[in-house]
Write a protein that holds these residues in place. Sequence first.
Motif, PDB file in Angstrom:
ATOM      1  N   PHE A 100       0.815  -1.223   0.000  1.00 23.46           N
ATOM      2  CA  PHE A 100       0.000   0.000   0.000  1.00 23.46           C
ATOM      3  C   PHE A 100       0.850   1.276   0.000  1.00 23.46           C
ATOM      4  N   LYS A 101       2.170   1.124   0.148  1.00 19.33           N
ATOM      5  CA  LYS A 101       3.105   2.259   0.162  1.00 19.33           C
ATOM      6  C   LYS A 101       2.826   3.222   1.308  1.00 19.33           C
ATOM      7  N   ARG A 103      -1.834   2.203  -3.053  1.00 18.11           N
ATOM      8  CA  ARG A 103      -3.237   1.763  -3.103  1.00 18.11           C
ATOM      9  C   ARG A 103      -3.912   2.163  -1.806  1.00 18.11           C
ATOM     10  N   ALA A 104      -5.197   2.450  -1.907  1.00 18.55           N
ATOM     11  CA  ALA A 104      -5.957   2.722  -0.684  1.00 18.55           C
ATOM     12  C   ALA A 104      -6.038   1.420   0.106  1.00 18.55           C
ATOM     13  N   ILE A 105      -5.749   1.480   1.400  1.00 12.35           N
ATOM     14  CA  ILE A 105      -5.679   0.256   2.221  1.00 12.35           C
ATOM     15  C   ILE A 105      -7.023  -0.461   2.189  1.00 12.35           C
ATOM     16  N   SER A 106      -6.971  -1.723   1.801  1.00 14.06           N
ATOM     17  CA  SER A 106      -8.202  -2.448   1.450  1.00 14.06           C
ATOM     18  C   SER A 106      -9.177  -2.607   2.609  1.00 14.06           C
ATOM     19  N   TRP A 107      -8.679  -2.694   3.860  1.00 10.93           N
ATOM     20  CA  TRP A 107      -9.587  -2.963   4.969  1.00 10.93           C
ATOM     21  C   TRP A 107     -10.113  -1.676   5.628  1.00 10.93           C
ATOM     22  N   LEU A 108      -9.793  -0.535   5.014  1.00  8.46           N
ATOM     23  CA  LEU A 108     -10.330   0.726   5.511  1.00  8.46           C
ATOM     24  C   LEU A 108     -11.409   1.244   4.575  1.00  8.46           C
ATOM     25  N   ASP A 158     -18.401   5.095   3.528  1.00 14.82           N
ATOM     26  CA  ASP A 158     -18.321   4.070   4.572  1.00 14.82           C
ATOM     27  C   ASP A 158     -18.245   2.649   4.007  1.00 14.82           C
ATOM     28  N   LYS A 159     -17.973   2.557   2.707  1.00 17.97           N
ATOM     29  CA  LYS A 159     -17.763   1.223   2.115  1.00 17.97           C
ATOM     30  C   LYS A 159     -16.276   0.899   2.171  1.00 17.97           C
ATOM     31  N   LEU A 160     -15.963  -0.372   2.205  1.00 16.82           N
ATOM     32  CA  LEU A 160     -14.546  -0.737   2.255  1.00 16.82           C
ATOM     33  C   LEU A 160     -13.860  -0.376   0.929  1.00 16.82           C
ATOM     34  N   ASN A 161     -12.625   0.103   1.018  1.00 15.87           N
ATOM     35  CA  ASN A 161     -11.892   0.485  -0.195  1.00 15.87           C
ATOM     36  C   ASN A 161     -11.827  -0.659  -1.204  1.00 15.87           C
TER      37      ASN A 161
END
Lengths: 245, 305
Positions: free
Chosen positions: A79-80, B88-93, B131-134
């Motif tokens: 994620f950098k 990348r936008a952190i997937s679990w946020l 408020d949806k996951l990335n």
Amino acid sequence: MYRSSQMAASILVNAVYAMKNFPITLVNTLLSPLSFLLVITLASHGRLLSVSLGGALIMSMVSSGIGLQGDLSHLKNDFKLQDMVVSSPTTASVYLVGMAISEIVYSIPAIAVLGVLASIYIHTTVTGIFQIIAVMTLMFSFSILLGFTLATITYDIIQSWAFSGIISTLISTIPPVYYPITYIPMPFRYAAYASPTTYGAELVQNAIGFVHISTASFITDWMILILINVVFLFIAVKKARWREV
Amino acid sequence: MKGYFKCSGISKTYSKGQIALRDVSFEIPMRGIFSLIGRNGAGKTTLVRILATELMPTSGNVIVDDIDIINDPDTIRRRIAIIPQEARAISWLTPMQTITTFLLYRGVKYSEDKAKAKEVLKEFGLTTVSDKLNRTLSGGQKRKVLVAALVASDADILFMDEPTTGLDPISRAELWDILSYLKKDKFIFLTTHYLEEAERLSDRIGILDQGEIKAIGTMAELRAKVPKKYSISLLDGDHESVEIDNNGSIIKIGSRIFVDENEAYVIAKDLINRNIRFSINPVSLEDIYYSIVKRDIRGEDHVQE
């Protein structure tokens, strides 16, 4: 300036939001330290329950460092995040402390269960309790420093997985954390002393009265644990790559 | 000097001996968008990482508003923010969580950051997915979340390393609109290998090749660096190819020929007389780029596609 906000960011990213958005992670963090405890206790017909509990407490701390290594590598390489944080007012030490606390937050369910079990099955003095807490603290700081240093030098999650496996085996599976060192036949016993967790386990087992070590060993164990922390702090400061060269 | 970004003799050689940058020097005003173009491996990311204080150069220095950012990175870090290459936008946020945590890292108080995040999410049209996951968002939305995080911060110098790579044309166009809007208040240092993107968005462009700055300036200044300032191409018609009078060159449909102003006049007149449909345009950034880079490789000053 706003160091607490910056630390909170790491705690939120790496623990709170992960647990909130994916509650299944709570089950994982709870089960990991309990699995060895259960196996050793069953295999010893309950005789090693208190020793295993002491070991599980140590391992819950060491697991934080192993977990930190994996989490930081993932956040950095996939994620950098580290690159984004380096170019911000957050310093390496604030980022590390925040991430270290996040691992503790992540381990709270396991620590809570182990704490309850320890209060029931471990009988020790107030001094003994302080010794156990001190050992846990030194184990935590050692593992966090090791985990942070390794995470900053990894370039791929594959490397990180390999590091996790190696560290886990060397400092948690092989050393006599869940059982006394006397169970290991000579000359392999000497090899166990290569792991910092052996010294921590010896001190905890002494604190709960399962083994009795000499005063010389007692002092040596503490000195080695403190020295290991100093060495790993030095390595982290010198070798961890924050702003890369 | 205030308001200027000055690089002097930046070189970078990695530990395995790989030379990434060679004596890069330039001075640009911190206004609008500066795009650094170059092919893969040209050294764009290395330069951006040095300027964003992520990477130490082997030699050279960078001065931004009288601040030596190589030796005093902490001061400038309050003013800069970066979207690294392949970030990348952190997937679990969620987008809301992504922006609020980014603001916390930047030192914004916890009590203030949610309001800021809300505002920027609205500005970027991300309120419905806040408020949806990335991991459930589209590629364009994910990239917008990262840009929104940068915008929400108080940074006035934004580095974006290939922010549109991998986006579909519509998402890319949306991001272009956002960048065009942002450049009014902030200085954006962009890297891209989409030449159309650089030409369309940038106030100034730098061409980096094999670790060296080959040219830098506004489009007009770059055009002045190439000897042939116009391109002529055939439009669909009766002719597959045409030989050009007094020139000896042949233009085929789908190809272009580069000419100076006098040649353009002569050729245009000839083609009109022969009733051949054609177009004539000032050279594009793509033409300039190829002219400068290929001239450098082959020692040529004239390129025909």
